[in-house]
Enzyme design. Sequence first.
Site, PDB file in Angstrom:
ATOM      1  N   GLU A 181     -41.263  -0.502  51.276  1.00 21.04           N
ATOM      2  CA  GLU A 181     -42.430  -0.179  50.439  1.00 21.04           C
ATOM      3  C   GLU A 181     -42.749  -1.266  49.422  1.00 21.04           C
ATOM      4  O   GLU A 181     -43.822  -1.263  48.841  1.00 21.04           O
ATOM      5  CB  GLU A 181     -42.223   1.172  49.736  1.00 21.04           C
ATOM      6  CG  GLU A 181     -41.238   1.201  48.581  1.00 21.04           C
ATOM      7  CD  GLU A 181     -39.771   1.240  48.996  1.00 21.04           C
ATOM      8  OE1 GLU A 181     -39.475   1.117  50.209  1.00 21.04           O
ATOM      9  OE2 GLU A 181     -38.926   1.382  48.103  1.00 21.04           O
ATOM     10  N   GLY A 226     -34.057   4.781  44.717  1.00 20.32           N
ATOM     11  CA  GLY A 226     -33.855   5.172  43.319  1.00 20.32           C
ATOM     12  C   GLY A 226     -32.365   5.305  43.118  1.00 20.32           C
ATOM     13  O   GLY A 226     -31.612   4.398  43.437  1.00 20.32           O
ATOM     14  N   GLU A 227     -31.944   6.453  42.647  1.00 24.05           N
ATOM     15  CA  GLU A 227     -30.512   6.695  42.449  1.00 24.05           C
ATOM     16  C   GLU A 227     -30.181   8.027  43.121  1.00 24.05           C
ATOM     17  O   GLU A 227     -30.634   9.071  42.671  1.00 24.05           O
ATOM     18  CB  GLU A 227     -30.221   6.700  40.944  1.00 24.05           C
ATOM     19  CG  GLU A 227     -28.764   6.845  40.599  1.00 24.05           C
ATOM     20  CD  GLU A 227     -27.868   5.828  41.307  1.00 24.05           C
ATOM     21  OE1 GLU A 227     -28.155   4.620  41.218  1.00 24.05           O
ATOM     22  OE2 GLU A 227     -26.899   6.251  41.951  1.00 24.05           O
ATOM     23  N   SER A 228     -29.390   7.952  44.195  1.00 23.07           N
ATOM     24  CA  SER A 228     -29.160   9.150  45.002  1.00 23.07           C
ATOM     25  C   SER A 228     -28.462  10.260  44.215  1.00 23.07           C
ATOM     26  O   SER A 228     -28.745  11.446  44.435  1.00 23.07           O
ATOM     27  CB  SER A 228     -28.347   8.801  46.241  1.00 23.07           C
ATOM     28  OG  SER A 228     -27.121   8.203  45.897  1.00 23.07           O
ATOM     29  N   ARG A 245     -22.186   3.928  49.904  1.00 23.45           N
ATOM     30  CA  ARG A 245     -23.085   3.640  48.778  1.00 23.45           C
ATOM     31  C   ARG A 245     -22.738   2.296  48.158  1.00 23.45           C
ATOM     32  O   ARG A 245     -21.566   1.930  48.101  1.00 23.45           O
ATOM     33  CB  ARG A 245     -22.853   4.738  47.740  1.00 23.45           C
ATOM     34  CG  ARG A 245     -24.096   5.280  47.139  1.00 23.45           C
ATOM     35  CD  ARG A 245     -23.750   6.412  46.199  1.00 23.45           C
ATOM     36  NE  ARG A 245     -24.373   6.132  44.941  1.00 23.45           N
ATOM     37  CZ  ARG A 245     -23.774   6.219  43.780  1.00 23.45           C
ATOM     38  NH1 ARG A 245     -22.517   6.560  43.687  1.00 23.45           N
ATOM     39  NH2 ARG A 245     -24.449   5.935  42.705  1.00 23.45           N
ATOM     40  N   CYS A 303     -33.177   3.458  51.279  1.00 21.25           N
ATOM     41  CA  CYS A 303     -32.086   3.206  50.317  1.00 21.25           C
ATOM     42  C   CYS A 303     -31.478   4.520  49.816  1.00 21.25           C
ATOM     43  O   CYS A 303     -30.774   5.180  50.565  1.00 21.25           O
ATOM     44  CB  CYS A 303     -32.584   2.309  49.200  1.00 21.25           C
ATOM     45  SG  CYS A 303     -31.232   1.458  48.387  1.00 21.25           S
ATOM     46  N   ILE A 333     -31.602  -3.635  47.555  1.00 17.11           N
ATOM     47  CA  ILE A 333     -31.282  -3.496  46.123  1.00 17.11           C
ATOM     48  C   ILE A 333     -30.151  -2.484  45.971  1.00 17.11           C
ATOM     49  O   ILE A 333     -30.353  -1.290  46.205  1.00 17.11           O
ATOM     50  CB  ILE A 333     -32.525  -3.037  45.319  1.00 17.11           C
ATOM     51  CG1 ILE A 333     -33.698  -3.993  45.545  1.00 17.11           C
ATOM     52  CG2 ILE A 333     -32.189  -2.912  43.835  1.00 17.11           C
ATOM     53  CD1 ILE A 333     -35.034  -3.459  45.062  1.00 17.11           C
ATOM     54  N   ARG A 334     -28.976  -2.965  45.619  1.00 13.55           N
ATOM     55  CA  ARG A 334     -27.782  -2.084  45.558  1.00 13.55           C
ATOM     56  C   ARG A 334     -27.756  -1.139  46.761  1.00 13.55           C
ATOM     57  O   ARG A 334     -27.633   0.084  46.632  1.00 13.55           O
ATOM     58  CB  ARG A 334     -27.756  -1.291  44.254  1.00 13.55           C
ATOM     59  CG  ARG A 334     -27.491  -2.168  43.029  1.00 13.55           C
ATOM     60  CD  ARG A 334     -27.418  -1.378  41.747  1.00 13.55           C
ATOM     61  NE  ARG A 334     -26.278  -0.449  41.710  1.00 13.55           N
ATOM     62  CZ  ARG A 334     -25.018  -0.825  41.538  1.00 13.55           C
ATOM     63  NH1 ARG A 334     -24.709  -2.080  41.375  1.00 13.55           N
ATOM     64  NH2 ARG A 334     -24.060   0.065  41.513  1.00 13.55           N
ATOM     65  N   HIS A 364     -35.967  -1.684  51.371  1.00 13.68           N
ATOM     66  CA  HIS A 364     -37.186  -1.123  50.762  1.00 13.68           C
ATOM     67  C   HIS A 364     -38.454  -1.677  51.398  1.00 13.68           C
ATOM     68  O   HIS A 364     -39.078  -2.571  50.818  1.00 13.68           O
ATOM     69  CB  HIS A 364     -37.212  -1.462  49.266  1.00 13.68           C
ATOM     70  CG  HIS A 364     -36.152  -0.786  48.471  1.00 13.68           C
ATOM     71  ND1 HIS A 364     -36.356   0.424  47.847  1.00 13.68           N
ATOM     72  CD2 HIS A 364     -34.881  -1.128  48.212  1.00 13.68           C
ATOM     73  CE1 HIS A 364     -35.247   0.797  47.233  1.00 13.68           C
ATOM     74  NE2 HIS A 364     -34.334  -0.138  47.435  1.00 13.68           N
TER      75      HIS A 364
END
Length: 214
Positions: A196, A54-56, A115, A86, A144-145, A194
Amino acid sequence: MATVTGARPAVGVLALQGAVREHVAMLESAGARAVPVRRPSELSEVDGLVLPGGESTTMSRLLETFELLEPLRERIAGGMPAFGSCAGMILLAREVLDGRPDQQQLGGLDVVVRRNAFGRQVDSFEADLAFAGLPGAPLHAVFIRAPWVEKAGDGVEVLATVPGPAGPDDPPDGPPVARIVAVRQGAVVATAFHPEITRDERVHRLFVELVREA
Ligand code: GLN
């Protein structure tokens, strides 16, 4: 505290933000009972925890809002198995480069992560990885990023690397560098990618096994 139903350990998925549903589905088919975790009381019920992508920075803020930061730090320090993908890897790291100054760390992994390390031109990419301890075909990994692990302490086992570009601290135009993208330290596992969102359950099975042993 921890409840084990038969051989199905209760594995939480931190459900504040990010790829929660995908991890829940993977854990269920990997033999765990998956439990979304949003409150300290839910955290105390699980035998292990997945921290999703997600976004840390957002997750860090929500951990404070939901009063989960300290309880989670305590459980991780107490040896609860944890798996971060991630953004989850970023949260578990001892230190973050290119993070936000107010971003909180959970600890658990003696690593320094960078990051968004793979750079804008390759925001997302896929690679087949040799992953230590996973028998069979190489693991198809979706980034992903994604962060990478820039430094790993002596107690950290490197599980997978991928050839990556030079980072800010490497000579420019150098050869590709083997970037660390999966690690384990005791009961804490993290991947920069990822697992998942593929149909390969092997990483989740490995983690569920680790929770059973703990
Ligand atoms: N770049 C994101 C972060 O800094 C991580 C991306 C992801 O989880 N897919 O948290």
